[in-house]
Scaffold this motif. Structure first.
Motif, short mmCIF file in Angstrom:
data_model
loop_
_atom_site.label_atom_id
_atom_site.label_comp_id
_atom_site.label_asym_id
_atom_site.label_seq_id
_atom_site.Cartn_x
_atom_site.Cartn_y
_atom_site.Cartn_z
N ARG A 193 7.75 5.56 7.26
CA ARG A 193 8.04 6.67 8.16
C ARG A 193 6.78 7.26 8.79
NH1 ARG A 193 10.89 10.96 4.85
NH2 ARG A 193 11.15 11.99 6.86
N LEU A 194 5.61 6.89 8.28
CA LEU A 194 4.36 7.44 8.80
C LEU A 194 3.82 6.56 9.92
CD1 LEU A 194 2.50 8.32 5.47
CD2 LEU A 194 3.88 9.84 6.89
N GLN A 195 3.36 7.18 10.98
CA GLN A 195 2.78 6.41 12.08
C GLN A 195 1.31 6.13 11.79
OE1 GLN A 195 3.82 7.20 16.15
NE2 GLN A 195 5.07 8.93 15.51
N ILE A 196 1.10 5.18 10.88
CA ILE A 196 -0.28 4.84 10.53
C ILE A 196 -0.59 3.43 11.02
CG2 ILE A 196 -0.57 6.40 8.59
CD1 ILE A 196 0.33 4.14 6.77
N ASP A 197 -1.90 3.13 11.08
CA ASP A 197 -2.33 1.86 11.64
C ASP A 197 -3.02 0.97 10.63
OD1 ASP A 197 -1.93 2.49 14.68
OD2 ASP A 197 -2.89 4.26 13.80
N ARG A 198 -3.61 1.60 9.60
CA ARG A 198 -4.47 0.84 8.73
C ARG A 198 -4.46 1.41 7.32
NH1 ARG A 198 -10.22 -1.42 10.80
NH2 ARG A 198 -11.16 0.65 10.84
N LEU A 199 -4.57 0.52 6.34
CA LEU A 199 -4.71 0.93 4.94
C LEU A 199 -6.11 0.55 4.49
CD1 LEU A 199 -1.35 -0.52 3.47
CD2 LEU A 199 -1.79 1.84 4.24
N LYS A 200 -6.75 1.45 3.78
CA LYS A 200 -8.09 1.18 3.30
C LYS A 200 -8.05 1.05 1.79
CE LYS A 200 -12.68 2.48 4.66
NZ LYS A 200 -13.55 3.45 5.35
N ILE A 201 -8.30 -0.14 1.28
CA ILE A 201 -8.23 -0.38 -0.17
C ILE A 201 -9.39 0.34 -0.86
CG2 ILE A 201 -8.19 -2.12 -2.01
CD1 ILE A 201 -7.42 -4.20 0.11
N ASP A 202 -9.07 1.17 -1.82
CA ASP A 202 -10.11 1.94 -2.50
C ASP A 202 -11.10 1.03 -3.23
OD1 ASP A 202 -11.02 4.67 -3.21
OD2 ASP A 202 -10.75 3.90 -5.24
N ARG A 203 -12.34 1.48 -3.27
CA ARG A 203 -13.42 0.73 -3.91
C ARG A 203 -13.12 0.34 -5.35
NH1 ARG A 203 -18.35 2.36 -6.49
NH2 ARG A 203 -18.03 4.53 -5.92
N ALA A 204 -12.41 1.23 -6.06
CA ALA A 204 -12.10 0.95 -7.48
C ALA A 204 -11.38 -0.39 -7.62
CB ALA A 204 -11.24 2.07 -8.03
N PHE A 205 -10.51 -0.72 -6.68
CA PHE A 205 -9.74 -1.97 -6.79
C PHE A 205 -10.53 -3.17 -6.31
CE2 PHE A 205 -6.77 1.59 -5.96
CZ PHE A 205 -6.40 1.74 -7.28
N VAL A 206 -11.52 -2.90 -5.46
CA VAL A 206 -12.41 -3.98 -5.01
C VAL A 206 -13.34 -4.36 -6.17
CG1 VAL A 206 -14.27 -4.58 -3.41
CG2 VAL A 206 -12.26 -3.33 -2.59
N THR A 207 -13.80 -3.35 -6.90
CA THR A 207 -14.67 -3.58 -8.05
C THR A 207 -13.96 -4.41 -9.12
OG1 THR A 207 -15.62 -1.41 -7.59
CG2 THR A 207 -16.18 -2.40 -9.71
N GLU A 208 -12.68 -4.15 -9.30
CA GLU A 208 -11.90 -4.84 -10.34
C GLU A 208 -11.60 -6.30 -10.02
OE1 GLU A 208 -8.20 -2.82 -10.97
OE2 GLU A 208 -9.19 -1.04 -11.77
N ILE A 209 -11.75 -6.63 -8.76
CA ILE A 209 -11.27 -7.91 -8.25
C ILE A 209 -11.88 -9.14 -8.95
CG2 ILE A 209 -12.58 -8.93 -6.32
CD1 ILE A 209 -10.41 -8.13 -4.48
#
Ligand code: C2E
Ligand code: CA
Ligand code: CA
Ligand code: CA
Length: 279
Positions: A193-209
């Motif tokens: 329902r939100l008119q958004i364009d982009r999601l930004k993956i938080d650093r915490a999940f990038v670190t865990e990768i």
């Protein structure tokens, strides 16, 4: 036992007094700093993972005191919010970043996006839209190259107000990213329902990768979610090549992090972009 309790209570209120005093001290210092141009904006490039070319930058606020010390925005932004200074400060960041976008365009970087962080205190202010429009108009920044980053925690409060606001912001032509995505609990139906364009993956999940197989599951889910909802996805806090490669393999198109570039001054960004184009 009773005297211990009292002693404990006394200690607690005294330390609280210290904390409040410290906050008030910082509030005054911040106001002075803003008036004396001790605050400035730095820019961290955002890159296309496949081509490794810069696609845009995120504007980040810096405070350097006269004795050379840096105070982290994680410390002073909450104080600016609490004191209300964030309204003027945020408007100034918006304008400065828009002006930098225009300067970059004059230097030939025409496909470059500028992302600007917006605090929920700014966002809720009745003059927010007017401030945004003014920053765009007075600098001549093209709205289609400006993105506002709002946090996921903000996206979860007052859904109706948010939906309406995002609609109005979209009418100015700027795009919207949800920052720190994955740290909140927004539901799929709500996101739709939100008119958004982009999601930004938080650093915490990038670190865990790079940790375990399970470590990449949240990043993977966000990338998939982006694909399903037709949203762009960017990963933040990419610090090493392995993270970049895993993200790319998972289908994440964009990234930002120390691996590619640290936040830098406008002058440094100009130089960095010119070098990059010459390569
Ligand atoms: P944020 O919006 O999540 O910004 C990303 C933060 O991650 C920045 O910290 C950036 O310098 C840092 N970062 C980028 N790449 C890496 C990396 O590879 N590794 C690590 N460890 N960190 C990385 P910074 O500049 O200290 O800002 C902290 C927070 O302060 C921001 O988090 C944002 O919430 C807030 N902030 C900064 N500038 C502004 C502003 O102009 N307005 C508002 N409202 N908030 C701001
Ligand atoms: Ca951000
Ligand atoms: Ca973030
Ligand atoms: Ca973050």
């Amino acid at each position: 036992a009773k005297s211990q309790q009292r002693a404990g209570h006394f200690y607690f209120s005294r330390s609280m007094g210290v904390e409040i005093r410290e906050r008030v001290r910082m509030m005054h210092a911040l106001r002075t700093a803003f008036g004396q141009n001790q605050l400035f904006v730095v820019y961290q490039p955002q890159i296309d993972l496949a081509t490794r070319r810069p696609m845009g930058a995120e504007a980040l606020l810096r405070w350097q005191t006269p004795d050379g010390k840096f105070i982290s925005p994680d410390r002073f932004i909450p104080i600016a919010e609490y004191s209300g200074l964030i309204i003027d400060l945020g408007a100034w960041v918006m304008r400065t970043a828009c002006q930098e976008l225009v300067d970059l365009r004059k230097a030939g970087h025409l496909d470059f996006m500028m992302s600007i962080n917006v605090s929920q205190v700014q966002f809720r202010h009745p003059h927010f839209l007017e401030t945004l429009r003014k920053a765009l108009e007075e600098t001549g920044a093209p709205p289609e190259y400006v993105e506002l980053e709002i946090t996921e925690s903000m996206a979860m409060e007052e859904p109706d107000m948010l939906i309406k606001m995002l609609g109005q912001i979209k009418q100015t032509g700027v795009s919207i990213a949800i920052d720190d995505f994955g740290t909140g609990f927004s539901s799929l139906s709500y996101l739709q329902r939100l008119q958004i364009d982009r999601l930004k993956i938080d650093r915490a999940f990038v670190t865990e990768i790079t940790g375990s197989a399970r470590g990449s599951s949240i990043a993977e889910m966000v990338i998939q979610l982006g694909r399903n909802l037709g949203l762009a996805v960017i990963a933040e806090g990419v610090e090493d090549e392995r993270q970049a490669q895993i993200l790319q393999a998972l289908g994440c198109p964009l990234a930002q992090g120390f691996l590619f570039a640290r936040p830098m001054t406008a002058t440094a960004l100009n130089g960095w972009l010119n070098n990059d184009t010459l390569e």
